[in-house]
Design an enzyme around this catalytic site. Sequence first.
Site, PDB file in Angstrom:
ATOM      1  N   GLU A 135       0.865  -1.238  -0.090  1.00  0.00           N
ATOM      2  CA  GLU A 135       0.101   0.112  -0.028  1.00  0.00           C
ATOM      3  C   GLU A 135       0.794   1.162  -0.100  1.00  0.00           C
ATOM      4  O   GLU A 135       1.846   1.181   0.538  1.00  0.00           O
ATOM      5  CB  GLU A 135      -0.821  -0.143   1.172  1.00  0.00           C
ATOM      6  CG  GLU A 135      -1.649   1.280   1.605  1.00  0.00           C
ATOM      7  CD  GLU A 135      -2.845   1.412   0.695  1.00  0.00           C
ATOM      8  OE1 GLU A 135      -2.479   1.506  -0.415  1.00  0.00           O
ATOM      9  OE2 GLU A 135      -3.996   1.680   0.896  1.00  0.00           O
ATOM     10  N   ASP A 136       0.446   2.448  -0.407  1.00  0.00           N
ATOM     11  CA  ASP A 136       1.146   3.549  -0.574  1.00  0.00           C
ATOM     12  C   ASP A 136       1.356   4.178   0.789  1.00  0.00           C
ATOM     13  O   ASP A 136       2.355   4.410   1.193  1.00  0.00           O
ATOM     14  CB  ASP A 136       0.555   4.566  -1.558  1.00  0.00           C
ATOM     15  CG  ASP A 136      -0.641   5.051  -1.546  1.00  0.00           C
ATOM     16  OD1 ASP A 136      -1.455   4.273  -0.564  1.00  0.00           O
ATOM     17  OD2 ASP A 136      -1.354   5.697  -2.334  1.00  0.00           O
ATOM     18  N   ASP A 169      -2.940   5.516   6.748  1.00  0.00           N
ATOM     19  CA  ASP A 169      -3.531   6.576   7.456  1.00  0.00           C
ATOM     20  C   ASP A 169      -4.515   6.343   8.637  1.00  0.00           C
ATOM     21  O   ASP A 169      -4.014   5.955   9.875  1.00  0.00           O
ATOM     22  CB  ASP A 169      -4.223   7.282   6.329  1.00  0.00           C
ATOM     23  CG  ASP A 169      -4.547   8.776   6.819  1.00  0.00           C
ATOM     24  OD1 ASP A 169      -4.114   9.487   7.734  1.00  0.00           O
ATOM     25  OD2 ASP A 169      -5.475   9.363   6.068  1.00  0.00           O
ATOM     26  N   LYS A 189       1.076   7.435   8.390  1.00  0.00           N
ATOM     27  CA  LYS A 189       0.889   8.591   9.273  1.00  0.00           C
ATOM     28  C   LYS A 189       0.329   7.877  10.751  1.00  0.00           C
ATOM     29  O   LYS A 189      -1.116   7.630  10.806  1.00  0.00           O
ATOM     30  CB  LYS A 189      -0.401   9.098   8.845  1.00  0.00           C
ATOM     31  CG  LYS A 189       0.086  10.142   7.369  1.00  0.00           C
ATOM     32  CD  LYS A 189      -1.211  10.990   6.957  1.00  0.00           C
ATOM     33  CE  LYS A 189      -0.789  11.763   5.647  1.00  0.00           C
ATOM     34  NZ  LYS A 189      -1.931  12.287   5.060  1.00  0.00           N
ATOM     35  N   PHE A 236      -0.902  16.413   4.088  1.00  0.00           N
ATOM     36  CA  PHE A 236      -1.103  15.452   2.732  1.00  0.00           C
ATOM     37  C   PHE A 236       0.013  15.593   2.062  1.00  0.00           C
ATOM     38  O   PHE A 236       0.382  16.619   1.510  1.00  0.00           O
ATOM     39  CB  PHE A 236      -2.639  16.370   2.348  1.00  0.00           C
ATOM     40  CG  PHE A 236      -3.022  15.415   1.242  1.00  0.00           C
ATOM     41  CD1 PHE A 236      -3.745  14.418   1.471  1.00  0.00           C
ATOM     42  CD2 PHE A 236      -2.750  15.398  -0.092  1.00  0.00           C
ATOM     43  CE1 PHE A 236      -4.649  13.629   0.623  1.00  0.00           C
ATOM     44  CE2 PHE A 236      -3.225  14.835  -0.920  1.00  0.00           C
ATOM     45  CZ  PHE A 236      -4.355  13.716  -0.405  1.00  0.00           C
ATOM     46  N   ASP A 282      -1.755  10.750  -5.331  1.00  0.00           N
ATOM     47  CA  ASP A 282      -2.331  11.548  -5.920  1.00  0.00           C
ATOM     48  C   ASP A 282      -3.292  12.638  -4.907  1.00  0.00           C
ATOM     49  O   ASP A 282      -3.681  12.376  -3.912  1.00  0.00           O
ATOM     50  CB  ASP A 282      -3.369  11.214  -6.920  1.00  0.00           C
ATOM     51  CG  ASP A 282      -4.534  10.751  -6.292  1.00  0.00           C
ATOM     52  OD1 ASP A 282      -4.368   9.820  -5.221  1.00  0.00           O
ATOM     53  OD2 ASP A 282      -5.932  11.147  -6.660  1.00  0.00           O
ATOM     54  N   ARG A 300       0.623  12.027  -9.494  1.00  0.00           N
ATOM     55  CA  ARG A 300       1.153  10.813  -9.140  1.00  0.00           C
ATOM     56  C   ARG A 300       2.530  10.604  -9.880  1.00  0.00           C
ATOM     57  O   ARG A 300       3.523   9.693  -9.239  1.00  0.00           O
ATOM     58  CB  ARG A 300       0.525   9.855 -10.007  1.00  0.00           C
ATOM     59  CG  ARG A 300      -1.015   9.377  -9.146  1.00  0.00           C
ATOM     60  CD  ARG A 300      -1.781   8.165  -9.576  1.00  0.00           C
ATOM     61  NE  ARG A 300      -3.162   8.270  -9.343  1.00  0.00           N
ATOM     62  CZ  ARG A 300      -3.764   7.926  -8.087  1.00  0.00           C
ATOM     63  NH1 ARG A 300      -2.897   7.316  -7.252  1.00  0.00           N
ATOM     64  NH2 ARG A 300      -5.113   8.027  -8.055  1.00  0.00           N
TER      65      ARG A 300
HETATM   66  P1  XMP Z   1      -6.605   4.811   5.318  1.00  0.00           P
HETATM   67  O1  XMP Z   1      -7.080   5.964   5.931  1.00  0.00           O
HETATM   68  O2  XMP Z   1      -7.768   3.685   5.014  1.00  0.00           O
HETATM   69  O3  XMP Z   1      -6.017   5.523   4.057  1.00  0.00           O
HETATM   70  O4  XMP Z   1      -5.545   4.205   6.221  1.00  0.00           O
HETATM   71  C1  XMP Z   1      -5.345   4.804   3.197  1.00  0.00           C
HETATM   72  C2  XMP Z   1      -5.522   5.507   1.776  1.00  0.00           C
HETATM   73  O5  XMP Z   1      -5.832   6.929   2.047  1.00  0.00           O
HETATM   74  C3  XMP Z   1      -5.335   7.681   1.142  1.00  0.00           C
HETATM   75  N1  XMP Z   1      -4.349   8.745   1.698  1.00  0.00           N
HETATM   76  C4  XMP Z   1      -3.775   9.826   1.188  1.00  0.00           C
HETATM   77  N2  XMP Z   1      -3.433   9.767  -0.126  1.00  0.00           N
HETATM   78  N3  XMP Z   1      -1.885  11.640   0.173  1.00  0.00           N
HETATM   79  C5  XMP Z   1      -2.560  11.025  -0.618  1.00  0.00           C
HETATM   80  O6  XMP Z   1      -2.707  10.907  -1.770  1.00  0.00           O
HETATM   81  C6  XMP Z   1      -1.978  11.363   1.815  1.00  0.00           C
HETATM   82  O7  XMP Z   1      -1.691  12.196   2.372  1.00  0.00           O
HETATM   83  C7  XMP Z   1      -3.019  10.320   1.957  1.00  0.00           C
HETATM   84  N4  XMP Z   1      -3.361  10.005   3.303  1.00  0.00           N
HETATM   85  C8  XMP Z   1      -4.053   8.845   2.843  1.00  0.00           C
HETATM   86  C9  XMP Z   1      -4.401   6.606   0.428  1.00  0.00           C
HETATM   87  O8  XMP Z   1      -5.363   6.568  -0.797  1.00  0.00           O
HETATM   88  C10 XMP Z   1      -4.470   5.566   1.135  1.00  0.00           C
HETATM   89  O9  XMP Z   1      -4.338   4.323   0.015  1.00  0.00           O
HETATM   90 MG    MG Z   2      -4.811   6.013  -2.596  1.00  0.00          MG
END
Ligand code: XMP
Ligand code: MG
Length: 174
Positions: free
Chosen positions: A97-98, A101, A129, A150, A157, A163
């Site tokens: 995963e990228d 959060d 995060k 962010f 993105d 991206r």
């Molecule tokens: P959760 O909240 O489910 O989120 O852990 C994971 C997804 O949230 C997006 N995400 C971000 N995308 N910049 C982004 O471009 C950010 O700072 C950011 N923070 C959360 C992301 O899609 C990730 O897969």
């Molecule tokens: Mg994403």
Amino acid sequence: MSGRLEVLLSASRIAERTEELAVQIGRDYADRKILVVSVLKGSFIFLADLVRKLRVPVQIDFLRVASYGAATESTGMVQFRMDVDAPVTGRHVLIVEDILDTGLTLDYLKRHLQSGQPASLRTCALLDKKGRRRVPFEADYVGFSIDDQFVVGYGLDFDECYRNLPDVCILHQG
Ligand code: XMP
Ligand code: MG
């Protein structure tokens, strides 16, 4: 939408850390074949760099969940858009995963893939995060812990833009 970009993690720093992660993953999996499951779209660049540094047998699959849309705040709802092609039963699955959060996405995806009875199931996130969790979740492999800002670039993105930036950058809005 325009905003000021500030480099947080340079491409070379990301490359170094990705190499370290690949070594660690390679050691942990030894000669087992890994099914790397990439969470689209944000992880596509990290995935491509990580798997090319792995020296263990790898197969790759993709799944997709809904993104934030045009906002920078999660709706708190995970929407499934596309599942993996092949059953994960009996496979050593590593979700890539990228960014981690609130934890909602990986928590949901882990439960989802676990129901397919893999031999093992781990998670790898380039960014974490930590301060933003809404559900307790720890990834097995994390590239960088970052503050609550962010970020875009290196696959991530805002409204489908940025991206392609080679660095991870903070998007300062307003
Ligand atoms: P959760 O909240 O489910 O989120 O852990 C994971 C997804 O949230 C997006 N995400 C971000 N995308 N910049 C982004 O471009 C950010 O700072 C950011 N923070 C959360 C992301 O899609 C990730 O897969
Ligand atoms: Mg994403």
